[in-house]
Design a protein around this motif. Structure first.
Motif, PDB file in Angstrom:
ATOM      1  N   LEU A 114       0.836  -1.207   0.000  1.00  0.00           N
ATOM      2  CA  LEU A 114       0.000   0.000   0.000  1.00  0.00           C
ATOM      3  C   LEU A 114       0.869   1.255   0.000  1.00  0.00           C
ATOM      4  N   GLY A 115       1.935   1.240   0.783  1.00  0.00           N
ATOM      5  CA  GLY A 115       2.814   2.395   0.839  1.00  0.00           C
ATOM      6  C   GLY A 115       3.494   2.676  -0.487  1.00  0.00           C
ATOM      7  N   VAL A 116       3.969   1.620  -1.157  1.00  0.00           N
ATOM      8  CA  VAL A 116       4.608   1.792  -2.469  1.00  0.00           C
ATOM      9  C   VAL A 116       3.609   2.335  -3.486  1.00  0.00           C
ATOM     10  N   ALA A 117       2.384   1.786  -3.471  1.00  0.00           N
ATOM     11  CA  ALA A 117       1.365   2.237  -4.420  1.00  0.00           C
ATOM     12  C   ALA A 117       1.001   3.705  -4.181  1.00  0.00           C
ATOM     13  N   LEU A 118       0.842   4.085  -2.917  1.00  0.00           N
ATOM     14  CA  LEU A 118       0.504   5.473  -2.608  1.00  0.00           C
ATOM     15  C   LEU A 118       1.664   6.414  -2.931  1.00  0.00           C
ATOM     16  N   LEU A 119       2.886   5.946  -2.721  1.00  0.00           N
ATOM     17  CA  LEU A 119       4.047   6.763  -3.086  1.00  0.00           C
ATOM     18  C   LEU A 119       4.068   7.024  -4.583  1.00  0.00           C
ATOM     19  N   ARG A 120       3.801   5.992  -5.370  1.00  0.00           N
ATOM     20  CA  ARG A 120       3.769   6.157  -6.824  1.00  0.00           C
ATOM     21  C   ARG A 120       2.646   7.104  -7.239  1.00  0.00           C
ATOM     22  N   PHE A 121       1.497   6.964  -6.609  1.00  0.00           N
ATOM     23  CA  PHE A 121       0.342   7.795  -6.954  1.00  0.00           C
ATOM     24  C   PHE A 121       0.599   9.268  -6.623  1.00  0.00           C
ATOM     25  N   GLY A 124       3.208  11.150  -8.743  1.00  0.00           N
ATOM     26  CA  GLY A 124       2.681  11.673  -9.997  1.00  0.00           C
ATOM     27  C   GLY A 124       1.946  12.985  -9.827  1.00  0.00           C
ATOM     28  N   LEU A 125       1.392  13.206  -8.627  1.00  0.00           N
ATOM     29  CA  LEU A 125       0.672  14.450  -8.353  1.00  0.00           C
ATOM     30  C   LEU A 125       1.577  15.516  -7.725  1.00  0.00           C
ATOM     31  N   GLY A 126       2.819  15.144  -7.447  1.00  0.00           N
ATOM     32  CA  GLY A 126       3.734  16.089  -6.806  1.00  0.00           C
ATOM     33  C   GLY A 126       3.359  16.418  -5.382  1.00  0.00           C
ATOM     34  N   MET A 127       2.785  15.473  -4.657  1.00  0.00           N
ATOM     35  CA  MET A 127       2.289  15.735  -3.305  1.00  0.00           C
ATOM     36  C   MET A 127       3.031  14.958  -2.225  1.00  0.00           C
ATOM     37  N   VAL A 128       4.073  14.229  -2.583  1.00  0.00           N
ATOM     38  CA  VAL A 128       4.805  13.446  -1.589  1.00  0.00           C
ATOM     39  C   VAL A 128       5.404  14.385  -0.536  1.00  0.00           C
ATOM     40  N   ALA A 133      -1.281  14.533   1.559  1.00  0.00           N
ATOM     41  CA  ALA A 133      -0.992  13.168   1.122  1.00  0.00           C
ATOM     42  C   ALA A 133      -0.986  12.204   2.300  1.00  0.00           C
ATOM     43  N   LEU A 134      -0.410  12.625   3.429  1.00  0.00           N
ATOM     44  CA  LEU A 134      -0.398  11.760   4.611  1.00  0.00           C
ATOM     45  C   LEU A 134      -1.807  11.506   5.128  1.00  0.00           C
ATOM     46  N   VAL A 135      -2.643  12.553   5.153  1.00  0.00           N
ATOM     47  CA  VAL A 135      -4.025  12.376   5.609  1.00  0.00           C
ATOM     48  C   VAL A 135      -4.774  11.419   4.689  1.00  0.00           C
ATOM     49  N   ALA A 136      -4.620  11.596   3.382  1.00  0.00           N
ATOM     50  CA  ALA A 136      -5.298  10.716   2.427  1.00  0.00           C
ATOM     51  C   ALA A 136      -4.836   9.275   2.582  1.00  0.00           C
ATOM     52  N   ALA A 137      -3.532   9.086   2.769  1.00  0.00           N
ATOM     53  CA  ALA A 137      -3.000   7.731   2.944  1.00  0.00           C
ATOM     54  C   ALA A 137      -3.520   7.100   4.229  1.00  0.00           C
ATOM     55  N   HIS A 138      -3.568   7.868   5.300  1.00  0.00           N
ATOM     56  CA  HIS A 138      -4.082   7.332   6.564  1.00  0.00           C
ATOM     57  C   HIS A 138      -5.575   7.049   6.477  1.00  0.00           C
ATOM     58  N   LEU A 139      -6.297   7.841   5.691  1.00  0.00           N
ATOM     59  CA  LEU A 139      -7.718   7.551   5.491  1.00  0.00           C
ATOM     60  C   LEU A 139      -7.921   6.178   4.869  1.00  0.00           C
ATOM     61  N   VAL A 140      -7.087   5.854   3.898  1.00  0.00           N
ATOM     62  CA  VAL A 140      -7.187   4.543   3.261  1.00  0.00           C
ATOM     63  C   VAL A 140      -7.003   3.437   4.287  1.00  0.00           C
ATOM     64  N   THR A 204       4.429   2.144   8.450  1.00  0.00           N
ATOM     65  CA  THR A 204       4.859   1.722   7.114  1.00  0.00           C
ATOM     66  C   THR A 204       4.442   2.712   6.034  1.00  0.00           C
ATOM     67  N   VAL A 205       3.154   3.051   5.992  1.00  0.00           N
ATOM     68  CA  VAL A 205       2.673   3.984   4.973  1.00  0.00           C
ATOM     69  C   VAL A 205       3.295   5.369   5.181  1.00  0.00           C
ATOM     70  N   SER A 206       3.382   5.810   6.441  1.00  0.00           N
ATOM     71  CA  SER A 206       3.957   7.128   6.727  1.00  0.00           C
ATOM     72  C   SER A 206       5.416   7.199   6.317  1.00  0.00           C
ATOM     73  N   LEU A 207       6.123   6.077   6.408  1.00  0.00           N
ATOM     74  CA  LEU A 207       7.547   6.058   6.066  1.00  0.00           C
ATOM     75  C   LEU A 207       7.772   6.407   4.597  1.00  0.00           C
ATOM     76  N   PHE A 208       6.823   6.042   3.739  1.00  0.00           N
ATOM     77  CA  PHE A 208       6.949   6.318   2.313  1.00  0.00           C
ATOM     78  C   PHE A 208       6.584   7.757   1.959  1.00  0.00           C
ATOM     79  N   LEU A 209       5.725   8.382   2.763  1.00  0.00           N
ATOM     80  CA  LEU A 209       5.136   9.661   2.351  1.00  0.00           C
ATOM     81  C   LEU A 209       5.534  10.861   3.207  1.00  0.00           C
ATOM     82  N   SER A 210       6.178  10.637   4.347  1.00  0.00           N
ATOM     83  CA  SER A 210       6.517  11.760   5.215  1.00  0.00           C
ATOM     84  C   SER A 210       7.723  12.518   4.681  1.00  0.00           C
TER      85      SER A 210
END
Length: 267
Positions: A114-121, A124-128, A133-140, A204-210
Motif C-alpha cells: 500500500l505504501g509503495v502504491a501510494l508513493l507512486r500515486f 505523480g501528483l507532486g504531493m509526496v 498526502a499523509l491524511v489521504a493515505a491514513h484515510l485509506v 509503514t505507509v507514513s515512512l513512504f510519504l513523510s
C-alpha cells in the motif's frame, strides 16, 4: 455447572498477562537507566533520559504532528464511513457488495504494498511529503475500522424506530440527527478511537510519504533507532505508554472501554 475458573485456567491467564506486559515493563525499566546505552537500571536509576526528551524538540514536534494527523484522519474517516455504512445497511442498490468490498479491501493489502502504491500515486501528483498526502493515505488505512464498527452499530438498530419517527412527521435529516446518530454513537466513538490509534501508530505507509520537516512520531522513532542505540527511544516509548494509560483510565470512567470498542450501547 461450576462457572469458577480452575487453578489451571488462572495460571494460564496469569502467564498470558505476564507475556503481554513483559515488553512494556522492560521498556519502562530501560527508560530509567543512568547508562548511555540500553541497560536495565538494576545498579543505578535516573531520570536522565526522561529529561533528555525535552532537549530533543524533534520528538515533541513529531508527537504533536502525529496528534494532528490522527485527529484529522479519524474525523474525516467518520465523515466518510457513517454515510457509507448507512447506505450499505439501510438500502439495497447495484454495487452494494462492491462498496462493502472496497471499504474492507485495505485490510487485505500489506501495508508495504500500500505504501509503495501510494508513493507512486502521490509522486505523480507532486504531493509526496505534504500533509494532505499523509491524511489521504491514513484515510485509506483507517476507514475500514471505522466502517466496520458503524456498520455493526447500525445492524443492531431496529429500523422501525426510524420509521416511527418519520410517521410522526420528522424529515430524514431530523431522524438521522435526533434518532439514528444518538443510538449509534458508541459505534461511531469506538470506530473513531480505533481510527485515531491506528493512524497515530501507523509507520509503514507514513515512512513512504513523510517529509523531513513533517515527520510523524513512529517514523521519527524508527529513523532514530536506525542511527542511535541510546535509551532515549525507551523513555519516549515509556512516556507514550504512560499517556495512553492515563487516557484509557479517564475514558473508562465515562464509558467502559470494552463497550466502546465493540459499539455496544450503555445499558
Amino acid at each position: 455447572m461450576n462457572g469458577r475458573n480452575g487453578a489451571g485456567a488462572i495460571a494460564y491467564h496469569l502467564l498470558f498477562t505476564a507475556f503481554i506486559l513483559a515488553p512494556l515493563v522492560v521498556v519502562i525499566l530501560v527508560s530509567f537507566t543512568d547508562k548511555g546505552y540500553l541497560a536495565m537500571p538494576f545498579d543505578g536509576a535516573s531520570l536522565r533520559w526522561w529529561t533528555a526528551i525535552a532537549d530533543n524538540p524533534r520528538f515533541l514536534d513529531s508527537f504533536w504532528f502525529s496528534i494532528k494527523l490522527a485527529l484529522t484522519a479519524a474525523t474525516l474517516a467518520a465523515l466518510i464511513a457513517v454515510p457509507a455504512a448507512l447506505a450499505i445497511v439501510r438500502f439495497r442498490f447495484p454495487g452494494r457488495e462492491g462498496m462493502m468490498a472496497l471499504l474492507a479491501s485495505p485490510l487485505m493489502i500489506p501495508h508495504v504494498v500500500l505504501g509503495v502504491a501510494l508513493l507512486r500515486f502521490f509522486s505523480g501528483l507532486g504531493m509526496v511529503g505534504s500533509f494532505t498526502a499523509l491524511v489521504a493515505a491514513h484515510l485509506v488505512v483507517v476507514v475500514p475500522y471505522m466502517a466496520r464498527l458503524v456498520t455493526a452499530a447500525l445492524t443492531g438498530l431496529d429500523p422501525r424506530i426510524e420509521r416511527a419517527a418519520e410517521s410522526l412527521g420528522a424529515g430524514k435529516f431530523t431522524v438521522f440527527r435526533r434518532i439514528t446518530l444518538p443510538m449509534i454513537v458508541p459505534g461511531v466513538a469506538g470506530g473513531w478511537t480505533l481510527a485515531f490509534i491506528t493512524s497515530f501508530d501507523e509507520l509503514t505507509v507514513s515512512l513512504f510519504l513523510s517529509s523531513p520537516t513533517d515527520t510523524p512520531l513512529p517514523v521519527r522513532l524508527f529513523t532514530y533507532i536506525d542511527q542511535m542505540t541510546d535509551p532515549l527511544v525507551a523513555s519516549v516509548s515509556a512516556a507514550l505508554i504512560a499517556v495512553t494509560a492515563v487516557v484509557l483510565v479517564v475514558l473508562d470512567r465515562f464509558y467502559p472501554i470494552d463497550r466502546l470498542l465493540t459499539g455496544e450501547r450503555r445499558a
